[in-house]
Design a protein around this motif. Structure first.
Motif, PDB file in Angstrom:
ATOM      1  N   ALA A 140       4.548  -3.141 -13.330  1.00 32.10           N
ATOM      2  CA  ALA A 140       4.759  -1.718 -12.627  1.00 32.10           C
ATOM      3  C   ALA A 140       5.374  -1.694 -11.009  1.00 32.10           C
ATOM      4  N   CYS A 141       4.314  -2.856 -10.931  1.00 37.53           N
ATOM      5  CA  CYS A 141       4.544  -3.312  -9.384  1.00 37.53           C
ATOM      6  C   CYS A 141       5.852  -4.080  -8.732  1.00 37.53           C
ATOM      7  N   PRO A 142       6.589  -3.350  -8.501  1.00 36.76           N
ATOM      8  CA  PRO A 142       7.584  -4.236  -8.039  1.00 36.76           C
ATOM      9  C   PRO A 142       8.142  -5.956  -7.100  1.00 36.76           C
ATOM     10  N   HIS A 162       0.000  -0.772  -0.207  1.00 35.36           N
ATOM     11  CA  HIS A 162       0.497   0.249  -0.297  1.00 35.36           C
ATOM     12  C   HIS A 162       1.035   1.595   0.285  1.00 35.36           C
ATOM     13  N   CYS A 163       2.029   1.552  -0.765  1.00 39.38           N
ATOM     14  CA  CYS A 163       2.988   2.255  -1.258  1.00 39.38           C
ATOM     15  C   CYS A 163       2.239   4.320  -1.289  1.00 39.38           C
ATOM     16  N   LEU A 164       3.471   4.643  -0.923  1.00 38.85           N
ATOM     17  CA  LEU A 164       2.588   5.749  -1.049  1.00 38.85           C
ATOM     18  C   LEU A 164       2.894   6.294  -2.951  1.00 38.85           C
ATOM     19  N   GLY A 187       3.544   2.454  -7.821  1.00 38.83           N
ATOM     20  CA  GLY A 187       3.919   2.186  -9.464  1.00 38.83           C
ATOM     21  C   GLY A 187       2.620   1.261  -9.663  1.00 38.83           C
ATOM     22  N   CYS A 188       1.933   0.743  -9.186  1.00 35.65           N
ATOM     23  CA  CYS A 188       0.494   0.076 -10.154  1.00 35.65           C
ATOM     24  C   CYS A 188      -0.494   1.298 -10.009  1.00 35.65           C
ATOM     25  N   VAL A 189      -0.633   1.856  -9.770  1.00 36.80           N
ATOM     26  CA  VAL A 189      -1.581   3.195  -9.840  1.00 36.80           C
ATOM     27  C   VAL A 189      -0.942   4.134 -10.703  1.00 36.80           C
TER      28      VAL A 189
HETATM   29  S1  SF4 Z   1       3.194  -1.163  -6.507  1.00 36.15           S
HETATM   30 FE1  SF4 Z   1       3.037  -3.222  -5.639  1.00 36.15          FE
HETATM   31  S2  SF4 Z   1       2.870  -3.271  -3.042  1.00 36.15           S
HETATM   32 FE2  SF4 Z   1       2.716  -1.079  -3.815  1.00 36.15          FE
HETATM   33  S3  SF4 Z   1       0.781  -0.459  -3.513  1.00 36.15           S
HETATM   34 FE3  SF4 Z   1       0.685  -0.988  -5.626  1.00 36.15          FE
HETATM   35  S4  SF4 Z   1       0.738  -3.177  -5.249  1.00 36.15           S
HETATM   36 FE4  SF4 Z   1       1.284  -2.736  -4.057  1.00 36.15          FE
END
Ligand code: SF4
Ligand code: SF4
Lengths: 517, 244
Positions: free
Chosen positions: A226-228, A186-188, A191-193
């Protein structure tokens, strides 16, 4: 200062017993559906090991996360230009074989086979095609296989180690491993967003949970790249991506997420952090060595009156501020500086922190003749004449690779972008707390030793006791300090997720007023 | 049924039916069944041979689609362009090349769909209907390009007015009725493609993510107006979310 609140987590790795209860709790609730069988929103992997999907940490293969570009950052394998030009075929997308092909067994054959000379068997069949298959890989088949050529030796974190260090790690008599439970961070700076061309993925303002709107997702599958951490998954049956939702229906009601509630080792802590959203961009764009420090710097003191005022002005509820003040995560991460984010160099500013495991790093327990070493040891070390004990002086503990079962560098590659000092600081603190408690409960450690160890790490006996309490004795309500959503604000909890279980897994969220950014 | 009635049905009735079904169907699907609108990518199940199908198919069909669309929208400009033989040849050769690209790509995709057991597992009946229809369209399109030259010119001169007349609700069908059957099949096929858009995966081209380009990378959604919610001077219920 733009104060926002974030539900964030600490996993205490020394306590994880690798039982996978967390994974099963999650699977039973959320991913026991067609197309989602292979997904483990929560998975537990053995380190050193390749993890799930195989070698996910190697961004030369999967191109996840952000990289520095000039003063700013860009997505390594997605984004506007790269994402849209690869939309017909994404060269960095993992295939199902990188996870594993889901399978079941033809159990019915056991009872329905006609009578014959041989015992009937239940053949494995693919859950995708329904055809018989040879199982090559399954969930957590790397379990406990430290040292194995297929898994441990292919661990991407070994890359920066010298050959000697690697060999030392895998000598049979000093082999060690630990478990790394992983969920979405639940990153700040997710990459996914950023990679989602449809704009289906968003971070909830109220609590920072990152969600994929299932009716807006169009299956462009850029988020998977994109999500590492490879924590978004593509559902091959529905053509939509899915990810950990941090059990938001439970969080809104003030309950712990299923994985955390069920955790047998009680390694998981959940609480609110207040952070300054104005710094996201600059922190994520800092130099490799600085990202982690900048991220820690964004986390604000929930007792600071200025922070409280700014939080209130931003609509953070009193109950949330109160929860932030009692947050076990804040204690572990900021007050005690015991926890670190996983792979901060991916620059997504992950909000799940890990207390690095102490045991695999400590010196060997093998019986050795210490007399020659006694010379080299400092005064406090000599209080242990027994040659089979751990060498537990904080100074000598991490002396050379010969003392440690695991090179510190390996831990540093995981948790601090290679900075061994950060990991060592934390491990020393953990050791000091142990010494302190040993002295309190058993009393065979000299008070001066303890005093030196505590002074070394900047702890007081009181703090050490607090750490001990939260680590070992803490009850449910201490580990999970969750402000329930305000009834008048609780939107998503109005949807009964059970209604849609079995088709989409979780509710449709549509038509929410979109404000801010 | 006499030939005229059939012609009327195919070139007046069908296009209107197709258009209405398409518009209503797409709106309904998008608004009520948004969950079903997806590209249904199967790349995760098989990625190597997808590359040789998906990429040429999509690039080709985007060019061919916009070629048809532009000729329909700007017939006079097309004719003006075509007035110089060199430019005409350039246009036709380009169009034909991309048509071939579509054929190659679609062929590879269909081969993959029928031979790979994982892909068969995610194939629906409408996928097959759609692929056969598209294959027919592209084969006839190439045939027309070769056999009935020069398509870009007579499309602009004859078909564009016909399509416009349909849009303005005063169908003029003389020119279409007189066309050879090969071209007629191609036209009817096009109407059929429009007709089945709402019922197939084809709907995904309507949600092509162009809005990604101007969008900021990060998206944060507040369920409530966070500045107003704690302010006693405002009534937060003004901004009541719609899904509650
Ligand atoms: S980039 Fe990956 S780890 Fe970060 S919020 Fe998105 S899904 Fe979760
Ligand atoms: S339930 Fe807890 S102890 Fe067991 S594997 Fe998961 S995180 Fe580790």
């Amino acid at each position: 200062m733009d104060v926002r609140s974030q539900i964030s987590m600490v996993f205490h790795l020394d306590k994880c017993i690798g039982c996978h209860t967390c994974s099963i709790a999650c699977k039973n609730i959320w991913t026991d559906r067609k197309g989602a069988e292979y997904m483990w929103w929560n998975n537990v992997e053995t380190k050193p090991g390749t993890g799930y999907p195989g070698k996910w940490e190697n961004q030369e293969i999967y191109k996840g996360g952000w990289v520095k570009k000039g003063d700013g950052i860009e997505l390594k394998g997605a984004g506007k230009a790269k994402g849209l030009s690869n939309i017909f075929h994404n060269p960095h997308l993992p295939s199902i074989d990188d996870y594993y092909e889901p399978f079941t067994y033809k159990y019915l054959d056991l009872v329905e086979s006609p009578a014959g000379d041989d015992q009937p068997t239940a053949r494995p069949i693919s859950m995708i095609t329904g055809e018989p298959m040879d199982i090559k890989m399954g969930p957590n088949w790397d379990d406990d296989l430290s040292g194995s050529p297929d898994y441990a030796r292919n661990d991407p974190n070994l890359e920066k180690l010298t050959p000697a260090e690697r060999e030392a790690m895998f000598q049979l008599e000093r082999m060690a491993f630990f478990y790394l439970p992983r969920i979405c961070n639940h990153c700040l700076n997710p990459g996914c967003v950023a990679s989602c061309p449809s704009g289906a993925i968003y971070k909830r303002g109220e609590d920072g949970i990152v969600l994929i709107d299932q009716s807006v997702c169009r299956g462009w599958r850029m988020c998977v790249t994109a999500c590492p951490y490879k924590k978004t998954y593509y559902n091959w049956s529905t053509g939509k991506s899915e990810k950990c939702i941090l059990c938001y229906p439970r969080i809104e009601a003030g309950h712990a997420p299923a994985c955390m509630h069920s955790c047998v080792g009680r390694i998981r802590y959940l609480g609110v952090l207040l952070y300054d959203a104005d710094q996201i961009q600059s922190a994520a764009s800092a130099d490799d060595a600085d990202v982690m420090h900048r991220q820690m710097g964004m986390i604000l003191d929930p007792r600071d009156p200025a922070v409280i005022a700014a939080a209130k002005a931003n609509g953070v509820a009193d109950s949330t501020i109160d929860a932030a003040q009692r947050s076990p995560v804040y204690q572990f991460v900021k007050e005690w500086k015991l926890a670190l984010p996983l792979h901060p160099e991916f620059r997504t500013l992950p909000m799940l922190f890990y207390v690095p495991p102490l045991l695999p790093v400590m010196a060997s327990v093998k019986e050795v003749d210490n007399s020659a070493q006694a010379e080299k040891m400092n005064a406090t070390a000599k209080y242990w004449p027994d040659s089979w004990l751990y060498d537990t002086t904080t100074k000598a503990m991490f002396g050379t690779i010969d003392d440690a079962r695991f090179p510190l560098q390996y831990m540093a590659n995981l948790f601090s972008a290679g900075d061994t000092k950060e990991v060592a600081d934390r491990l020393k603190k953990l050791m000091a707390v142990r010494l302190h408690r040993r002295q309190v409960t058993v009393g065979d450690v000299k008070p001066e030793t303890v005093a030196e160890a505590l002074a070394d790490t900047g702890l007081t006996p009181q703090t050490a006791d607090d750490i001990y309490y939260l680590t070992s004795l803490a009850r449910f309500d201490d580990r999970f300090v969750i402000p329930a959503a305000h009834r008048e604000q609780a939107i998503e909890m109005m949807e009964f997720t059970g209604d849609v279980k079995g088709n989409t897994g979780f509710g449709f969220k549509s038509g929410t007023a979109q404000r801010g950014a | 049924m006499n030939a005229n009635a059939l012609n009327l049905f195919l070139f007046v009735g069908l296009p209107y039916v197709a258009l209405i079904v398409c518009v209503v169907g797409v709106l309904y699907r998008y608004r009520q069944r948004g969950f079903t609108v997806t590209s249904l990518s199967s790349q995760m199940l098989e990625r190597k041979s997808l590359f040789w199908g998906s990429v040429p198919f999509h690039i080709g069909i985007v060019v061919v689609f916009f070629g048809h669309l532009l000729t329909f929208l700007f017939p006079r400009a097309t004719l003006a362009w075509n007035s110089a033989p060199v430019r005409l040849i350039i246009l036709e050769v380009t169009a034909f090349t991309f048509g071939l690209t579509v054929l190659v790509g679609l062929g590879a995709l269909m081969y993959r769909r029928f031979t790979n057991s994982r892909i068969r597992a995610v194939t629906t009946r409408m996928d097959i209907v759609l692929e056969i229809l598209l294959l027919t369209q592209i084969v006839f399109g190439l045939w027309i390009a070769l056999g009935y030259r020069w398509g870009s010119s007579w499309f602009a001169a004859d078909l564009s007015p016909y399509l416009w007349s349909l849009l303005t609700l005063s169908p003029e069908t003389g020119a279409v009725f007189a066309l050879p059957w090969v071209i007629k099949i191609h036209i009817v096929g096009a109407f059929l493609v429009v007709l089945i858009i709402p019922f197939t995966r084809l709907a995904h081209f309507l949600v092509a993510p162009l809005h990604y380009i101007p969008r900021p990378y990060q998206q944060v959604v507040w369920n409530w107006d966070r500045r107003a919610i704690r302010d006693p001077e405002t009534e937060w219920s003004r901004a009541r979310p719609r899904n509650n």
